[in-house]
Design an enzyme around this catalytic site. Sequence first.
Site, PDB file in Angstrom:
ATOM      1  N   ASP A 195      38.206  53.221  39.190  1.00  0.00           N
ATOM      2  CA  ASP A 195      38.725  52.274  40.157  1.00  0.00           C
ATOM      3  C   ASP A 195      39.968  51.629  39.535  1.00  0.00           C
ATOM      4  OD1 ASP A 195      38.831  50.399  42.331  1.00  0.00           O
ATOM      5  OD2 ASP A 195      37.810  48.934  41.061  1.00  0.00           O
ATOM      6  N   ASP A 197      41.817  48.169  40.872  1.00  0.00           N
ATOM      7  CA  ASP A 197      41.808  46.708  40.858  1.00  0.00           C
ATOM      8  C   ASP A 197      40.591  46.174  40.107  1.00  0.00           C
ATOM      9  OD1 ASP A 197      43.944  47.146  42.478  1.00  0.00           O
ATOM     10  OD2 ASP A 197      43.261  45.900  44.142  1.00  0.00           O
ATOM     11  N   GLU A 204      44.106  42.031  41.520  1.00  0.00           N
ATOM     12  CA  GLU A 204      43.853  42.573  42.849  1.00  0.00           C
ATOM     13  C   GLU A 204      45.225  42.676  43.519  1.00  0.00           C
ATOM     14  OE1 GLU A 204      40.974  43.530  44.301  1.00  0.00           O
ATOM     15  OE2 GLU A 204      39.779  43.078  42.510  1.00  0.00           O
ATOM     16  N   GLY A 286      40.822  51.308  46.558  1.00  0.00           N
ATOM     17  CA  GLY A 286      40.928  50.690  47.873  1.00  0.00           C
ATOM     18  C   GLY A 286      42.218  49.926  48.019  1.00  0.00           C
TER      19      GLY A 286
END
Length: 437
Positions: A195, A197, A204, A286
């Site tokens: 991932d 962030d 973020e 994401g």
Amino acid sequence: MTTQQDVIPALPAPAPAAPRTVLFTLTGPDRPGVTTAVFQVLTRSGVEVLDVEQVVVRGYLTLAVLVTAGADEAGMISAVRLVGGELGLDVSGEPGTGDNSPRRRNRLAVTLLGAPLRPSAVAGVAGRIAEHGANIDRIRRISRFPVTTLELDVSGGDGEVLRRELAAEAMAHGADLAVCPAGLARRGRRLVVMDVDSTLIQDEVIELLAAHAGPEAEKKVAAVTERAMRGELDFEQSLHERVACLAGLPESVLTDVYRSVRLSPGALTLTRTLRRLGLTLGVVSGGFIEVVAPLARDLGITHVRANQLGIEDGRLTGRVVGEVVDRAAKAASLRHFAELEGLPLSRTVAIGDGANDLDMLATAGLGVAFNAKPVVREQADTAVTVPYLDAVLYLLGIPRAEIEDADEEPDTIPDSTPAGTSAGTSAELEDTGGTRR
């Protein structure tokens, strides 16, 4: 005439007697030439070497040597004791028979790390292993800084049961732990997918973008994030609502945000070391490809997937283009990357911190929760609670000394830009968790 009743079955041949052997154990201050001196004495005895173990801790040597007994067993023992005494070592010579007992099946590598690593953690984990009838065959330290890491070779245990119980035991003592299959499963090519962030980076990205849109946008993004964490919105809904707050931002903001991103401490060491070992790296996020792709390019990461922001006339539209990279998409990306590399899922490692990563962590051969929420730590194969991303290297059995040796070699990041990346300026990276310089 011989009848069937007269036939006497042949008795099985007796098993050959185990050969006599001698186990020497030498302990004391280490110095150059100890091993040479001991084996020179054994050479004159005409014996065979069966096994050797040597370790030095804070300058204190422990050397164990198993040899055949030879023609003059007593004379050999006396000679080794004599040379050991001259070197200032305590020497034990124990006659016996046979070699080491074969190791039991179900061999496992148990990695225990802490900052600091306390005796209670080692005692607790060792006790649980013994309770399950498993045995610790060997222990070695593979790192001292920034965390202390021990690797235990364990045999005769149920991997799934030990993984659950040992992880809980380690957590109770403030330590992290991983249980992996030993042997060939510990070596060879792997795919490591992260991932972005709050994992690869400290930030973020959507919050950094919102900061450029003004205080009102920041408040709206924070409010939507909080609703999502309470379960009022799923990831896709929350993403669309937050991205809507960015409408009208100039495209140039993406470059500014990329330059302000802070790598997690140890991220550069992790990615550089894995590349040098021939492992393949991927990121699935994401967040947004406009920031993630240049980051992946600068770190030499091969596979990249993230959401794409809508951009028209040089400004953000406040919409996401194409399929949203959500929880299911992250797991699907891991499987796709593995297929591209021709690797089974058992050869994959996934690292993440949030609920959006759970499917990916469950799909991988080893799922690592990095400074994660409690629900993620509970469901992942293992957790890293220290703030150093390169601690994942120790879970893979890579010692700190080998990492430092590799750091002395020149680092060449591939010139090719991964498919789907956007243009961006190359940045000099540092591994302290600070911003780019």
